[in-house]
Structures are given as structure tokens and as C-alpha cells.
Scaffold this motif. Structure first.
Motif, PDB file in Angstrom:
ATOM      1  N   ASP A   1      47.600  43.087  33.362  1.00  0.00           N
ATOM      2  CA  ASP A   1      48.126  43.061  34.821  1.00  0.00           C
ATOM      3  C   ASP A   1      48.290  44.138  35.548  1.00  0.00           C
ATOM      4  OD1 ASP A   1      48.340  40.118  35.003  1.00  0.00           O
ATOM      5  OD2 ASP A   1      49.545  40.521  33.391  1.00  0.00           O
ATOM      6  N   ALA A   2      48.593  45.481  34.683  1.00  0.00           N
ATOM      7  CA  ALA A   2      48.963  46.722  35.217  1.00  0.00           C
ATOM      8  C   ALA A   2      48.749  47.704  34.521  1.00  0.00           C
ATOM      9  CB  ALA A   2      50.434  46.631  35.850  1.00  0.00           C
ATOM     10  N   ILE A   3      48.582  49.044  35.044  1.00  0.00           N
ATOM     11  CA  ILE A   3      48.366  50.241  34.292  1.00  0.00           C
ATOM     12  C   ILE A   3      49.519  51.253  34.597  1.00  0.00           C
ATOM     13  CG2 ILE A   3      46.963  52.525  34.069  1.00  0.00           C
ATOM     14  CD1 ILE A   3      44.482  50.622  34.668  1.00  0.00           C
ATOM     15  N   SER A   4      50.192  51.770  33.630  1.00  0.00           N
ATOM     16  CA  SER A   4      51.183  52.804  33.968  1.00  0.00           C
ATOM     17  C   SER A   4      50.751  54.090  33.189  1.00  0.00           C
ATOM     18  CB  SER A   4      52.692  52.154  33.571  1.00  0.00           C
ATOM     19  OG  SER A   4      53.325  53.199  33.948  1.00  0.00           O
ATOM     20  N   ASN A   5      50.870  55.205  33.843  1.00  0.00           N
ATOM     21  CA  ASN A   5      50.507  56.354  33.312  1.00  0.00           C
ATOM     22  C   ASN A   5      50.881  57.514  33.981  1.00  0.00           C
ATOM     23  OD1 ASN A   5      49.755  58.003  31.197  1.00  0.00           O
ATOM     24  ND2 ASN A   5      47.913  56.665  30.571  1.00  0.00           N
ATOM     25  N   MET A   6      51.001  58.642  33.565  1.00  0.00           N
ATOM     26  CA  MET A   6      51.323  59.959  34.112  1.00  0.00           C
ATOM     27  C   MET A   6      49.809  60.615  34.285  1.00  0.00           C
ATOM     28  SD  MET A   6      54.754  60.005  34.508  1.00  0.00           S
ATOM     29  CE  MET A   6      55.324  61.542  34.692  1.00  0.00           C
ATOM     30  N   LEU A   7      49.432  60.712  35.489  1.00  0.00           N
ATOM     31  CA  LEU A   7      47.997  61.419  35.803  1.00  0.00           C
ATOM     32  C   LEU A   7      48.128  62.438  36.942  1.00  0.00           C
ATOM     33  CD1 LEU A   7      46.256  57.949  35.742  1.00  0.00           C
ATOM     34  CD2 LEU A   7      46.361  59.553  33.920  1.00  0.00           C
ATOM     35  N   ALA A   8      47.387  63.318  36.647  1.00  0.00           N
ATOM     36  CA  ALA A   8      47.193  64.107  37.835  1.00  0.00           C
ATOM     37  C   ALA A   8      46.441  63.292  38.910  1.00  0.00           C
ATOM     38  CB  ALA A   8      46.228  65.368  37.546  1.00  0.00           C
TER      39      ALA A   8
ATOM     40  N   LEU B   1      38.103  52.923  40.160  1.00  0.00           N
ATOM     41  CA  LEU B   1      38.832  51.339  40.175  1.00  0.00           C
ATOM     42  C   LEU B   1      39.109  51.095  41.664  1.00  0.00           C
ATOM     43  CD1 LEU B   1      41.412  50.789  37.571  1.00  0.00           C
ATOM     44  CD2 LEU B   1      39.274  49.619  37.963  1.00  0.00           C
ATOM     45  N   ASP B   2      39.534  51.994  42.476  1.00  0.00           N
ATOM     46  CA  ASP B   2      39.665  51.469  43.971  1.00  0.00           C
ATOM     47  C   ASP B   2      38.636  51.228  44.581  1.00  0.00           C
ATOM     48  OD1 ASP B   2      41.460  50.897  45.981  1.00  0.00           O
ATOM     49  OD2 ASP B   2      41.568  53.026  46.774  1.00  0.00           O
ATOM     50  N   THR B   3      37.402  52.044  44.287  1.00  0.00           N
ATOM     51  CA  THR B   3      36.458  51.896  44.879  1.00  0.00           C
ATOM     52  C   THR B   3      35.586  50.665  44.599  1.00  0.00           C
ATOM     53  OG1 THR B   3      35.824  54.432  45.019  1.00  0.00           O
ATOM     54  CG2 THR B   3      34.060  52.901  45.479  1.00  0.00           C
ATOM     55  N   THR B   4      35.262  50.269  43.398  1.00  0.00           N
ATOM     56  CA  THR B   4      34.653  49.162  42.697  1.00  0.00           C
ATOM     57  C   THR B   4      35.451  47.839  42.709  1.00  0.00           C
ATOM     58  OG1 THR B   4      35.288  49.824  40.407  1.00  0.00           O
ATOM     59  CG2 THR B   4      33.285  50.865  41.449  1.00  0.00           C
ATOM     60  N   LEU B   5      36.678  48.039  42.321  1.00  0.00           N
ATOM     61  CA  LEU B   5      37.462  46.674  42.155  1.00  0.00           C
ATOM     62  C   LEU B   5      38.574  46.439  43.280  1.00  0.00           C
ATOM     63  CD1 LEU B   5      38.644  44.343  40.281  1.00  0.00           C
ATOM     64  CD2 LEU B   5      40.278  46.133  39.263  1.00  0.00           C
ATOM     65  N   GLY B   6      39.094  47.465  43.624  1.00  0.00           N
ATOM     66  CA  GLY B   6      40.310  47.372  44.687  1.00  0.00           C
ATOM     67  C   GLY B   6      41.371  47.344  44.160  1.00  0.00           C
ATOM     68  N   ILE B   7      42.437  48.181  44.367  1.00  0.00           N
ATOM     69  CA  ILE B   7      43.826  48.348  43.613  1.00  0.00           C
ATOM     70  C   ILE B   7      44.766  48.428  44.454  1.00  0.00           C
ATOM     71  CG2 ILE B   7      42.732  48.916  41.480  1.00  0.00           C
ATOM     72  CD1 ILE B   7      44.328  51.650  43.377  1.00  0.00           C
TER      73      ILE B   7
ATOM     74  N   ALA C   1      41.545  50.869  32.506  1.00  0.00           N
ATOM     75  CA  ALA C   1      40.738  50.502  33.588  1.00  0.00           C
ATOM     76  C   ALA C   1      39.773  49.246  33.286  1.00  0.00           C
ATOM     77  CB  ALA C   1      40.162  51.930  34.335  1.00  0.00           C
ATOM     78  N   ASP C   2      39.165  49.282  32.231  1.00  0.00           N
ATOM     79  CA  ASP C   2      38.326  48.189  31.908  1.00  0.00           C
ATOM     80  C   ASP C   2      38.810  46.840  31.623  1.00  0.00           C
ATOM     81  OD1 ASP C   2      36.236  49.988  31.958  1.00  0.00           O
ATOM     82  OD2 ASP C   2      35.980  50.406  29.941  1.00  0.00           O
ATOM     83  N   LEU C   3      40.179  47.003  31.125  1.00  0.00           N
ATOM     84  CA  LEU C   3      40.914  45.767  30.789  1.00  0.00           C
ATOM     85  C   LEU C   3      41.467  45.293  32.014  1.00  0.00           C
ATOM     86  CD1 LEU C   3      42.952  46.946  27.893  1.00  0.00           C
ATOM     87  CD2 LEU C   3      41.232  45.336  27.651  1.00  0.00           C
ATOM     88  N   LEU C   4      41.819  46.125  33.067  1.00  0.00           N
ATOM     89  CA  LEU C   4      42.236  45.571  34.358  1.00  0.00           C
ATOM     90  C   LEU C   4      41.280  44.977  35.209  1.00  0.00           C
ATOM     91  CD1 LEU C   4      45.101  45.636  36.197  1.00  0.00           C
ATOM     92  CD2 LEU C   4      44.020  47.694  37.231  1.00  0.00           C
ATOM     93  N   ARG C   5      40.095  45.642  35.036  1.00  0.00           N
ATOM     94  CA  ARG C   5      38.848  45.115  35.915  1.00  0.00           C
ATOM     95  C   ARG C   5      38.630  43.853  35.403  1.00  0.00           C
ATOM     96  NH1 ARG C   5      36.035  49.122  34.941  1.00  0.00           N
ATOM     97  NH2 ARG C   5      36.247  50.314  36.965  1.00  0.00           N
TER      98      ARG C   5
ATOM     99  N   VAL D   1      47.744  48.259  40.136  1.00  0.00           N
ATOM    100  CA  VAL D   1      47.349  46.944  39.815  1.00  0.00           C
ATOM    101  C   VAL D   1      46.248  46.158  40.719  1.00  0.00           C
ATOM    102  CG1 VAL D   1      50.010  46.216  39.452  1.00  0.00           C
ATOM    103  CG2 VAL D   1      49.156  46.059  41.813  1.00  0.00           C
ATOM    104  N   ARG D   2      45.800  45.201  40.346  1.00  0.00           N
ATOM    105  CA  ARG D   2      44.734  44.889  40.988  1.00  0.00           C
ATOM    106  C   ARG D   2      45.119  44.475  42.610  1.00  0.00           C
ATOM    107  NH1 ARG D   2      40.354  42.057  37.864  1.00  0.00           N
ATOM    108  NH2 ARG D   2      39.774  41.047  39.684  1.00  0.00           N
ATOM    109  N   GLU D   3      44.318  44.654  43.691  1.00  0.00           N
ATOM    110  CA  GLU D   3      44.619  44.475  44.810  1.00  0.00           C
ATOM    111  C   GLU D   3      45.194  43.079  45.318  1.00  0.00           C
ATOM    112  OE1 GLU D   3      42.476  45.709  48.956  1.00  0.00           O
ATOM    113  OE2 GLU D   3      41.272  44.797  47.495  1.00  0.00           O
TER     114      GLU D   3
END
Length: 330
Positions: A198-205, A214-220, A189-193, A133-135
Motif C-alpha cells: 500500500d505504501a513505500i517509505s524510504n530516504m531518497l535523494a 511511478l508518478d508518470t506511469t502509475l500516478g502517485i 515500486a513494482d509491488l506498489l504498481r 502511495v498510489r494516487e
């Protein structure tokens, strides 16, 4: 060994292939009659550009040394379609997610009948449930997703099914949300930005490059599911294992995040390759581990002991022979 790339767009074309392939033709192509190594090995991966596709390509290059008279076709697929392809004899080997394997073996959810002719070669790395989610979001738990719009990944993919399992564990469903966006991680990520979800849920490495950016440019913030939900998921499906995203995995992550993971596994059709072929394949995958780590740090923990310890499903006899030989299994 020549490597051939086949570009097949996903589940529907794979299913069409399955309908058109007989077990007799598969056996003939595999060279089962004389027990030799198949002249062409079909490798079920995922969409081009994804890590499964890249890893399959790197592994097929190394397979030159153990199967010098064979070629490999890398085919775009996915966790579910790859297991279907293995079961029907369309694929010799394929990647899938650990939580999907028990469902296939038991004939549950997306699998109308049990798939009993597949076994595991190696367990490679965890695909970790990321709930992002966004920060400045007011979401701090799974229950807080009520009334929110979420992207759970591509419809029907294992990440989306995992999100449904998480919701079910806390007594929720899609009906409790305000909306669902079935898109890949980059588009999500674009939609969240832009504030459209409101949230992204996924299985990712982990770490996932899209989430890092996203964490660097938006803050999550990463939302933990906690030990209780992780345990309930494992009770429901042995392929779900508790996992901790350690603090510092993402630039602004200050705390450990307890979540769940489904491990990427390499499986084989039991009828199309011999025990000796799978023994050699397992040996190559383990002994070339540095090559896989050079592609991505998600493979940093992989070795024979890691593979054996995190195994989901039934080990192929050839793989079991190798793991016992090197002391990873008793």
C-alpha cells in the motif's frame, strides 16, 4: 593514483573485516608513524549502482591530484556499517546519513558503544523521507498506514530505521501495520504498481528516478509528515532536519510536501589522515562541486556554505580550517 574497487556485500562481511583488523595494522597501513598521506585510502560507499558508489568513484578520480602517491579502494557498505568501519579504522573516509551520526557518537540504537574517533568532512545533499502511495489510495497521513502493508526499504538500513522513528513519533509501530516488505526501492515500486503493498517509505535523494517513473506511469501521491512530526524527529535526533519537497519536483505533484531529511555526509577517521590531508580533501570536494552536480542534480545546492550550515557532528580540524578560510565559518 590508482582506484581499486572492492566488492564486499554489506554489513556482515564488513563486520567480519572489523573483527579481523587490529588498530596496529591499520596505523601501519595508513603511514601514521611518519605522519604521511596513507599509501592506500579505504573509501566506504554503498552498493554498486547506487549514487554513493558512483560519487565515491568520481571523488576518488579527483583525489589523484591531491594524493598522487596513493590509491583508493571503494568498498560497498552502508550508513551504519560505514560508521562502524570508520570507528574501527577499516575505512579512512566514508559516507553516512546525517541521522545516523548522532546515534554513532552517542552509542545508541545500532551502535553498542559510542564511536568517538570520527568527524565530518562535508555535508553533501539531503536524503529525503518519501512516503509514497498510489494516487487512488485512501492513505493521507501516517496514522492512515494502520492496517496497511508498507515497504520501508532494506531491513536494518537507515531508511527503515527512519520509518520506525516516524511511526514511534505518532505512537505507532510495525504491530499496527498489516505487513512489511523489506525490499529496495525498485522492487518496492513494482509491488506498489501490482497492488501487493500500500505504501513505500524510504530516504531518497529528490527527485528520485524510480518515484518519477511511478508518478508518470502509475500516478502517485506523496504523504506529508508535517511540521510537528518533523520537529519531533529533530528533537529526538539532530540529524533529522525539516525538508520541503517543492511542488513540481515530481510530474503530478501540485503541492509542497513537508517531510524530513537526513543529509549525506562524508566523514573520516581522526587517527588515519592528517589535518592537512583533510584540508586538501575538503578543498577539492568543494571546488569540484560542478563535477558532482554533473553526475546528479541532487548536488546542485552544495557549496562551502551549504556544507558548513548543515553540518551534523563534529567538524574535522582540517575541514574547519578550509571553511573558515573561505568565509563559510566564522
Amino acid at each position: 593514483m590508482k582506484r581499486i574497487i572492492e566488492l564486499l556485500p554489506g554489513v556482515f562481511i564488513v563486520m567480519a573485516l572489523l573483527a579481523g583488523c587490529s588498530s596496529d595494522s591499520s596505523s601501519e597501513e595508513a603511514g601514521e608513524e611518519d605522519g604521511g598521506t596513507p599509501s592506500e585510502i579505504s573509501f566506504g560507499a554503498a552498493t554498486e549502482g547506487g549514487f554513493w558508489y558512483t560519487l565515491a568513484g568520481a571523488m576518488s578520480d579527483k583525489m589523484t591530484e591531491i594524493y598522487p602517491d596513493s590509491s583508493t579502494s571503494i568498498i560497498e557498505g552502508g550508513s551504519i556499517s560505514n560508521l562502524l568501519g570508520l570507528g574501527q579504522g577499516t575505512y579512512h573516509i566514508a559516507f553516512s546519513n546525517g541521522q545516523t551520526v548522532p546515534e554513532a557518537l552517542n552509542g545508541e540504537n545500532q551502535f553498542e558503544e559510542p564511536i568517538t574517533n570520527v568527524s565530518t568532512v562535508a555535508t553533501l545533499y539531503p536524503n529525503v523521507l518519501h512516503l509514497v502511495v498510489r494516487e487512488d489510495s485512501d492513505i493521507y497521513s501516517i496514522e492512515d498506514l494502520a492496517g496497511k502493508t508498507v515497504s520501508p526499504g532494506i531491513k536494518g538500513y537507515s531508511g527503515e530505521l527512519a520509518f520506525q522513528d516516524v511511526l514511534e513519533t505518532v505512537g505507532m509501530s510495525y504491530d499496527d501495520l498489516s505487513g512489511i516488505e523489506y525490499v529496495g526501492t525498485s522492487d518496492a515500486a513494482d509491488l506498489l504498481r501490482d497492488g501487493h503493498i500500500d505504501a513505500i517509505s524510504n530516504m531518497l535523494a529528490a527527485p528520485a528516478s524510480t518515484i518519477q517513473e511511478l508518478d508518470t506511469t502509475l500516478g502517485i501521491r506523496l504523504i506529508p509528515i508535517g511540521e510537528e512530526i518533523a520537529s519531533a524527529l529533530h528533537d529526538k535526533n539532530e540529524g533529522y532536519l525539516e525538508y520541503t519537497i517543492e511542488a513540481g519536483t515530481y510530474p503530478n505533484q501540485e503541492e509542497d510536501i513537508v517531510t524530513t531529511a537526513g543529509y549525506t555526509v562524508l566523514l573520516t577517521n581522526n587517527d588515519l589522515m592528517s589535518e592537512e590531508d583533510i584540508y586538501e580533501l575538503t578543498k577539492m570536494i568543494v571546488e569540484e562541486r560542478e563535477a558532482w552536480e554533473n553526475i546528479s542534480p541532487v548536488m546542485a545546492e552544495f557549496d562551502a556554505e551549504y556544507s558548513a550550515e548543515n553540518n551534523v557532528g563534529v567538524l574535522h580540524p582540517g575541514a574547519e580550517k578550509y571553511y573558515k578560510e573561505v568565509g563559510a565559518l566564522e
